[in-house]
Design an enzyme around this catalytic site. Structure first.
Site, PDB file in Angstrom:
ATOM      1  N   CYS A 174     -12.865   4.218  11.881  1.00 13.02           N
ATOM      2  CA  CYS A 174     -12.872   3.033  11.744  1.00 13.02           C
ATOM      3  C   CYS A 174     -12.675   2.161  12.674  1.00 13.02           C
ATOM      4  CB  CYS A 174     -12.059   2.675  10.499  1.00 13.02           C
ATOM      5  SG  CYS A 174     -11.989   3.927   9.121  1.00 13.02           S
ATOM      6  N   ASN A 228     -15.651  -0.118   2.070  1.00 14.67           N
ATOM      7  CA  ASN A 228     -14.925   0.494   3.245  1.00 14.67           C
ATOM      8  C   ASN A 228     -16.011   1.338   3.942  1.00 14.67           C
ATOM      9  OD1 ASN A 228     -13.891   1.773   5.593  1.00 14.67           O
ATOM     10  ND2 ASN A 228     -11.834   1.692   4.516  1.00 14.67           N
ATOM     11  N   HIS A 256     -10.460  -4.543   9.878  1.00 14.26           N
ATOM     12  CA  HIS A 256     -11.167  -3.347   9.206  1.00 14.26           C
ATOM     13  C   HIS A 256     -11.016  -3.517   7.861  1.00 14.26           C
ATOM     14  CE1 HIS A 256     -12.469   0.268   7.831  1.00 14.26           C
ATOM     15  NE2 HIS A 256     -11.488   0.857   7.905  1.00 14.26           N
TER      16      HIS A 256
HETATM   17  C1  LIG Z   1      -6.215   4.684  -1.903  1.00 10.63           C
HETATM   18  C2  LIG Z   1      -5.275   3.719  -2.407  1.00 10.63           C
HETATM   19  C3  LIG Z   1      -6.182   2.574  -2.912  1.00 10.63           C
HETATM   20  C4  LIG Z   1      -4.405   4.293  -3.666  1.00 10.63           C
HETATM   21  O1  LIG Z   1      -3.489   3.298  -3.939  1.00 10.63           O
HETATM   22  P1  LIG Z   1      -1.892   3.422  -4.350  1.00 10.63           P
HETATM   23  O2  LIG Z   1      -1.433   2.123  -4.938  1.00 10.63           O
HETATM   24  O3  LIG Z   1      -1.610   4.072  -2.799  1.00 10.63           O
HETATM   25  O4  LIG Z   1      -1.943   4.548  -5.157  1.00 10.63           O
HETATM   26  P2  LIG Z   1      -0.977   5.843  -5.272  1.00 10.63           P
HETATM   27  O5  LIG Z   1      -1.687   7.119  -4.403  1.00 10.63           O
HETATM   28  O6  LIG Z   1       0.262   5.510  -4.863  1.00 10.63           O
HETATM   29  O7  LIG Z   1      -0.987   6.122  -6.885  1.00 10.63           O
HETATM   30  C5  LIG Z   1      -0.277   5.207  -7.700  1.00 10.63           C
HETATM   31  C6  LIG Z   1      -0.737   5.429  -9.174  1.00 10.63           C
HETATM   32  O8  LIG Z   1      -2.134   5.205  -9.341  1.00 10.63           O
HETATM   33  C7  LIG Z   1      -2.683   6.382  -9.652  1.00 10.63           C
HETATM   34  N1  LIG Z   1      -4.194   6.418  -9.291  1.00 10.63           N
HETATM   35  C8  LIG Z   1      -4.470   7.099  -7.870  1.00 10.63           C
HETATM   36  N2  LIG Z   1      -5.758   6.987  -7.463  1.00 10.63           N
HETATM   37  C9  LIG Z   1      -6.226   6.217  -8.731  1.00 10.63           C
HETATM   38  C10 LIG Z   1      -7.680   6.030  -9.043  1.00 10.63           C
HETATM   39  N3  LIG Z   1      -8.755   5.778  -8.284  1.00 10.63           N
HETATM   40  N4  LIG Z   1      -7.555   5.304 -10.545  1.00 10.63           N
HETATM   41  C11 LIG Z   1      -6.736   5.186 -11.202  1.00 10.63           C
HETATM   42  N5  LIG Z   1      -5.331   5.553 -11.020  1.00 10.63           N
HETATM   43  C12 LIG Z   1      -5.147   6.143  -9.611  1.00 10.63           C
HETATM   44  C13 LIG Z   1      -1.927   7.724  -9.256  1.00 10.63           C
HETATM   45  O9  LIG Z   1      -1.964   8.639 -10.030  1.00 10.63           O
HETATM   46  C14 LIG Z   1      -0.534   6.896  -9.315  1.00 10.63           C
HETATM   47  O10 LIG Z   1      -0.145   6.843 -10.723  1.00 10.63           O
HETATM   48  P3  LIG Z   1       1.349   7.072 -11.342  1.00 10.63           P
HETATM   49  O11 LIG Z   1       2.147   5.916 -10.606  1.00 10.63           O
HETATM   50  O12 LIG Z   1       1.179   7.294 -12.872  1.00 10.63           O
HETATM   51  O13 LIG Z   1       1.965   8.290 -10.571  1.00 10.63           O
HETATM   52  C15 LIG Z   1      -4.204   3.302  -1.351  1.00 10.63           C
HETATM   53  O14 LIG Z   1      -3.614   4.007  -0.833  1.00 10.63           O
HETATM   54  C16 LIG Z   1      -5.088   2.740  -0.027  1.00 10.63           C
HETATM   55  O15 LIG Z   1      -6.028   2.045   0.029  1.00 10.63           O
HETATM   56  N6  LIG Z   1      -4.886   3.516   1.190  1.00 10.63           N
HETATM   57  C17 LIG Z   1      -5.385   3.369   2.288  1.00 10.63           C
HETATM   58  C18 LIG Z   1      -6.863   3.417   2.283  1.00 10.63           C
HETATM   59  C19 LIG Z   1      -7.585   3.156   3.478  1.00 10.63           C
HETATM   60  O16 LIG Z   1      -7.554   2.201   4.286  1.00 10.63           O
HETATM   61  N7  LIG Z   1      -8.350   4.040   4.128  1.00 10.63           N
HETATM   62  C20 LIG Z   1      -9.130   3.697   5.262  1.00 10.63           C
HETATM   63  C21 LIG Z   1      -8.310   3.744   6.518  1.00 10.63           C
HETATM   64  S1  LIG Z   1      -9.369   3.683   7.541  1.00 10.63           S
END
Ligand SMILES: CC(C)(COP(=O)(O)OP(=O)(O)OC[C@H]1O[C@@H](n2cnc3c(N)ncnc32)[C@H](O)[C@@H]1OP(=O)(O)O)[C@@H](O)C(=O)NCCC(=O)NCCS
Length: 354
Positions: free
Chosen positions: A136, A310, A279
């Site tokens: 990225c 993204n 980004h």
């Molecule tokens: C992927 C992302 C959106 C997930 O969001 P998050 O708030 O971190 O989610 P978590 O993994 O902590 O999970 C939180 C809850 O949501 C749930 N969950 C995870 N993915 C889910 C989805 N796609 N749909 C619904 N629920 C989801 C989990 O099971 C968890 O549930 P619980 O609280 O009952 O255990 C986030 O981590 C993110 O954006 N990360 C960076 C991504 C990024 O920038 N990537 C590129 C860099 S180049």
């Protein structure tokens, strides 16, 4: 004919002087271009396979729709379309390019570079051409390289492309990646200018965290060339995986510090900025960074992710281009760019808008 001994007696080793390369001008972005694939994919179309909802995706990532490329919208085809727009805006022809840099992680051949193919299709041969693998951060890496080339005199006009077809690398049943990543291409022409238009880069890497965003296995080598390869097996082997939460924390907090160091290196403060173009990873990461930086209300924040998803290396130039198209960016505006991703790697710089 000289014998080796006779030649040696007339030649003093190392005594001749290398003519230094010509030094160049200041560098600026002269034109921007974008290509967004035709197919718009809503959250609703993805949620069933990842047990999610439109509401969850909107609130946790800010993504409402994304674009997935169709078969004919290849990495090269999207790049050529974005580049033609950037060339037109810069007012130069393809044969004036000295170098073409393509930032991508989704050109599925290790060699030859897609940059050489794009250079040929644009009519820019024999410009130098190479691909950059900085995920990225790739576009901001490319802009930094291009600015250095123009300033050092090794190129006058450089085309920098950020392009991805991440849909080829997606497991649509993986709930941490399926709804985030998308496809598209953005391009910039970097060329000479009287005033500095591209500030110092602050860049780096943190390879200890190499496994937070990765292809799980190398490209498969067919163990038995006599057998037909299994297309599902191949796809299963090389998809992207991501540990969402640690990436989220790293991006939100560490990258704000990088952005601050970039402003300091450029001799500016947040009050001098007109645009903030991070980004487009996740809208919440953008919001955390904007708060940590203390951006004043007059700074326009790029939010292209809502409609584009993204797109990794393409995300910063696509976001820049949208700001131009919707009238939020004006010629001469100062924009802070910052990009980060798999590696982990990052790069940031302040640029003046063309
Ligand atoms: C992927 C992302 C959106 C997930 O969001 P998050 O708030 O971190 O989610 P978590 O993994 O902590 O999970 C939180 C809850 O949501 C749930 N969950 C995870 N993915 C889910 C989805 N796609 N749909 C619904 N629920 C989801 C989990 O099971 C968890 O549930 P619980 O609280 O009952 O255990 C986030 O981590 C993110 O954006 N990360 C960076 C991504 C990024 O920038 N990537 C590129 C860099 S180049």
């Amino acid at each position: 004919m000289n014998t080796p001994d006779a030649a040696a007696s007339e030649h003093t080793r190392g005594s001749s002087r290398i003519t230094p390369p010509a030094t160049g001008a200041e560098a600026s972005i002269l034109g921007l271009g974008a290509y967004r694939p035709r197919r718009v994919v809503s959250n609703e179309q993805l949620v069933e396979r990842i047990d999610s909802t439109d509401q969850w995706i909107r609130t946790r990532s800010g993504i409402v729709t994304r674009r997935f490329a169709d078969e004919d919208e290849t990495v090269a085809a999207m790049s050529v379309a974005a580049s033609r727009q950037a060339l037109a805006e810069a007012g130069i022809d393809a044969d004036q390019l000295d170098c073409v840099i393509v930032a991508t992680v989704s050109h599925l051949l290790q060699t030859p570079s897609v940059a050489a193919q794009i250079t040929h299709e644009l009519g820019a041969t024999p410009a130098a051409a190479f691909d950059v693998s900085a995920a990225c951060a790739g576009f901001c890496y490319g802009v930094s390289l291009a600015a250095d080339m123009v300033r050092a005199g090794s190129a006058r006009h450089v085309l920098v492309i950020g392009v991805e077809r991440l849909s080829d690398l997606l497991d649509l049943t993986d709930r941490s990646t399926a709804f985030i990543f998308a496809d598209g291409a953005g391009a910039a022409i970097v060329g000479p200018s009287d005033e500095p238009g591209i500030g110092p880069v602050v860049w780096g890497s943190d390879g200890e965290r190499f496994d937070l965003i990765r292809q799980e296995t190398p490209w498969p080598v067919d163990p038995d060339p006599g057998e037909e390869p299994d297309p599902d097996g191949i796809k299963g082997a090389h998809v992207l995986r991501m540990e969402g939460s640690p990436v989220f924390r790293w991006a939100s907090f560490e990258m704000a510090k990088v952005a601050q160091r970039t402003l300091e290196a450029t001799g500016l403060t947040v009050d001098d900025l007109d645009l903030f173009v991070p980004h487009q990873a996740n809208m919440r990461i953008t919001d955390v960074m904007a708060r940590a930086l203390g951006l004043p209300p007059h700074v326009v924040i790029a939010r292209d992710i809502a409609e584009q998803g993204n797109t990794s290396a393409a995300s910063v130039p696509l976001a820049l281009r949208r700001l131009v198209e919707d009238g939020s960016a004006r010629r001469g505006d100062l924009a802070l760019l910052i990009a980060f991703g798999a590696g982990l790697v990052y790069a940031a710089q302040v640029v003046r808008m063309p």
